[in-house]
Design a protein around this motif. Structure first.
Motif: not given
Length: 700
Positions: A232-241, A290-295, A297-307
């Motif tokens: 879940i990604l949130e920007a504060r303050p939330a605004q279009p630009f 631009g695009v900021y990517t959050c990854t 990582l579960n360090v035990e399994t190596g499973e990743k999720r990106q958004k």
């Protein structure tokens, strides 16, 4: 003797014989059958026999097959021992009954075995056995095939291993309950597969292994790890630009066990790596939009999720849009338009191709090639809030082209002929090569360049190179084909030029575009090169044959010759070569003041002499006829004249000579005076005057 009595005697003789053969045929049928169980279990290292018996024939030939491979052949009681396959002679034995025995049978002999017996005239008979060789099960270990179980994975596998043993049956248990194969569990050889494992699959798993001679069991605890869940990604303050100089923060959170670490990446730069997942940005600039990517990582399994989250800091894209067109498998056309950078990314479209498709920053459209697209210019429209722009691209089929042929001699001594076919096209044309009707590939003696536009042919034999090749330039919109007939060494044009003093001769020549030439012999006929005689003095000698005075490599098309005496006559020619193969010499070029009669001229003169003699003979006859006719005409009766009168009469009135008598030709004699007698010359003149004498002159 009556016929019925004779027939009765024949029946008494042949009927027993016929019944004997019929009875014998009914009994003589080869039959082989098992003399024990057809499925035999044996412990590795023990002795075991596949027992058979046969009837209906004596001493048949037999063959034992292991699966489909013959391992033993033998003709019973033939005096020759059985033929056992190489590598199996220490294990396999065959009995006189046809039975197959195994001595200390190894594990690898588990298989189906078939005995086939044959006897001439009796056909074949066979029977089949199944031999299973087992070993005692020992030291079983159960472990996960790929580490810990992970929720959401496609599968998780538990696999057992053992030091020795052969398993006939495996049984799996979870928390004391037997596992049956279903949509969640699959029992495979030596393993249990958990499909789509989840948190409820955590617990103890047990496997039981059995065979006819032993059994063993072992277990293992499995913990299923899970997460991270959807971030879940949130920007504060939330605004279009955002505007340059603003401060903001972006958070990235998700559930998981153990709690995942969050990593922020912008472009190719890592900005933060922390469990909290909060990124603070101070005084943002347009370059930070631009695009900021959050990854996560579960360090035990190596499973990743990106958004991703896009932070809009307005900035137009840099530069101008770029358009291109590419070939797809030489069938389709892919139009590409790109205008990278900026915020937001520019919306790209090809209205002339498709007015409904668009993309941000990078657009590719694929179409089947058609004549409508050939040489059609299409425009990519780039729409950005700050600025609008465009670029254009034109796809075109290959245009007509001329192949280029070049001949060289590499260090290996072979002749290398390079044919180049390049046609202007968009997308770039792919060239295919053929010789006659056969395709040419990059196999010796041929080598095709990486971009397919060049074909190299290497060989020592010139005649091998002189073939008909075809290059075809093709892209999705069409093709162009050209044939290249390689020819032997030849000269197509040859000429000479001299400097004003005549001391330097420049020879120029051309060769056919498809001629295979590696060099040229420059030959001259005329004054020899200075040489030394016996006393050491230098002499010059005239030569009536061509001599090679210079050699030039294949690319050369001109050379200079220094002449020793410009007042003499020289002849030149050029002989093309392909290594040791000579081509036809060029035409001969001559310089100098000239020379004596040629052989053809002398031959013409010799042929003309008899004709000239015949002409003179006819001319002399004509002159003689004219003189003879004139003489007869002048023989007429003359009256006597006195010398004075004769002198007066015969004196010409003109003082200048006749124009036919010029050039030193003497006047003809006075035939009237020659006809007079002495008495006539002294007599008085008659009363009348004869006509003046006729003078005849003939010029030859």
């Amino acid at each position: 003797m009556t016929w019925p009595g004779e027939f009765g005697r024949l029946n008494a003789v042949f009927l027993p014989i016929l019944l004997s053969f019929t009875f014998q045929g009914a009994l003589c049928q080869l039959l082989v059958s098992p003399a024990g169980p057809t499925q035999v279990d044996a412990l590795a290292g023990s002795n075991v026999t596949l027992a058979v018996s046969f009837s209906g024939a004596t001493d048949p030939a037999l063959t034992w097959f292991m699966a489909e491979l013959p391992v033993v052949t033998w003709a019973l009681n033939s005096g020759v021992g059985p033929d056992v396959a190489e590598g199996r002679r220490t294990v396999l034995r065959v009995e006189t009954s046809g039975s197959l025995s195994f001595v200390e049978v190894p594990l690898g002999y588990t298989s189906n075995y078939t005995i086939e017996m044959t006897k001439s005239g009796l056909g074949k008979s066979f029977t089949t056995f199944t031999l299973r060789v087992f070993d005692v099960i020992q030291n079983v270990i159960l472990r996960a095939q790929s580490g810990s179980a992970q929720e959401g994975a496609a599968r998780f596998t538990l696999q057992y291993s053992m030091q020795q043993g052969v398993v006939e049956q495996q049984t799996w248990f979870f928390a004391g309950r037997e596992i049956q194969s279903n949509s969640h569990y699959t029992v495979e050889e030596r393993s249990l597969v958990i499909l789509s494992p989840n948190r409820s699959d955590t617990g103890r798993y047990t496997v039981l292994l059995t065979n006819p001679f032993s059994r063993a069991t072992t277990d293992v605890n499995v913990s299923v790890l899970y997460g991270p869940d959807e971030p879940i990604l949130e920007a504060r303050p939330a605004q279009p630009f955002y505007v340059s100089g603003d401060n903001l923060s972006v958070s990235c959170q998700a559930d998981g066990f153990p709690p995942p670490n969050a990593e922020w990446v912008f472009g190719s730069q890592t900005l933060s790596d922390s469990p909290q997942g909060v990124l603070n940005l101070k005084r943002v600039q347009p370059s930070q939009g631009g695009v900021y990517t959050c990854t996560l990582l579960n360090v035990e399994t190596g499973e990743k999720r990106q958004k991703n989250i896009t932070l809009n800091v307005y900035e137009k894209p840099s530069g101008d849009p770029m358009c291109s067109v590419q070939s797809l498998n030489n069938v389709g056309l892919q139009y590409h338009c790109r205008w990278s950078g900026g915020s937001p990314q520019a919306q790209l479209s090809f209205p002339a191709l498709n007015n409904t498709s668009s993309a941000a920053g990078n657009l590719s459209l694929t179409f089947n090639a058609s004549p409508d697209l050939d040489r059609k210019t299409v425009t990519c429209m780039a729409d950005h809030p700050v600025k609008q722009n465009n670029c254009s691209i034109t796809a075109a089929s290959p245009s007509m082209f001329l192949p280029a042929v070049r001949t060289t001699v590499p260090s290996d001594g072979k002749i290398m002929v390079t044919i180049q076919c390049v046609s202007e096209a968009s997308p770039q044309a792919v060239v295919s090569w053929s010789k006659g009707s056969a395709a040419v590939t990059s196999t010796s003696p041929y080598q095709i360049s990486r971009d397919t536009t060049q074909l190299e042919i290497r060989d020592y034999n010139v005649s091998f190179l002189l073939q008909n090749y075809t290059c075809t330039c093709r892209n999705p919109l069409g093709s162009q084909k050209r044939e290249i007939q390689l020819r032997g060494p030849s000269i197509s044009d040859f000429g000479v030029l001299t400097n004003p003093n005549g001391t330097i001769v420049t020879l120029t020549w051309e060769v056919l575009p498809t001629s295979v030439v590696t060099g040229f012999d420059i030959q001259m006929k005329g004054l020899d090169i200075l040489s030394r005689n016996l006393d050491g003095a230098q002499t010059k000698a005239s030569s009536n044959r061509f001599r090679t005075i210079k050699k030039e490599p294949g690319p050369v098309r001109r050379t200079d010759i220094f002449i020793q005496n410009p007042k003499l006559t020289y002849k030149f020619r050029v002989i093309p070569r392909a290594l040791m193969t000579e081509g036809r010499p060029s035409e001969v070029q001559r310089i100098g003041p000239g020379e004596g009669l040629s052989g053809s001229a002398i031959a013409g003169i010799a042929a003309g002499i008899p004709c000239g003699l015949l002409f003179l003979l006819l001319l002399g006859g004509s002159i003689y006829f004219c003189v003879y006719w004139n003489k007869n005409k002048s023989r007429q009766t003359r009256y006597p004249l006195s010398r004075a009168v004769e002198k007066a009469v015969t004196t010409p009135t003109e003082t200048t000579p006749h124009n036919l008598l010029t050039g030193g030709i003497k006047s003809p004699p006075d035939y009237n005076r020659l006809q007079q007698t002495p008495s006539e010359r002294s007599m008085a003149l008659p009363a009348f005057f004869p006509p003046p004498p006729v003078r005849v002159a003939t010029t030859v």
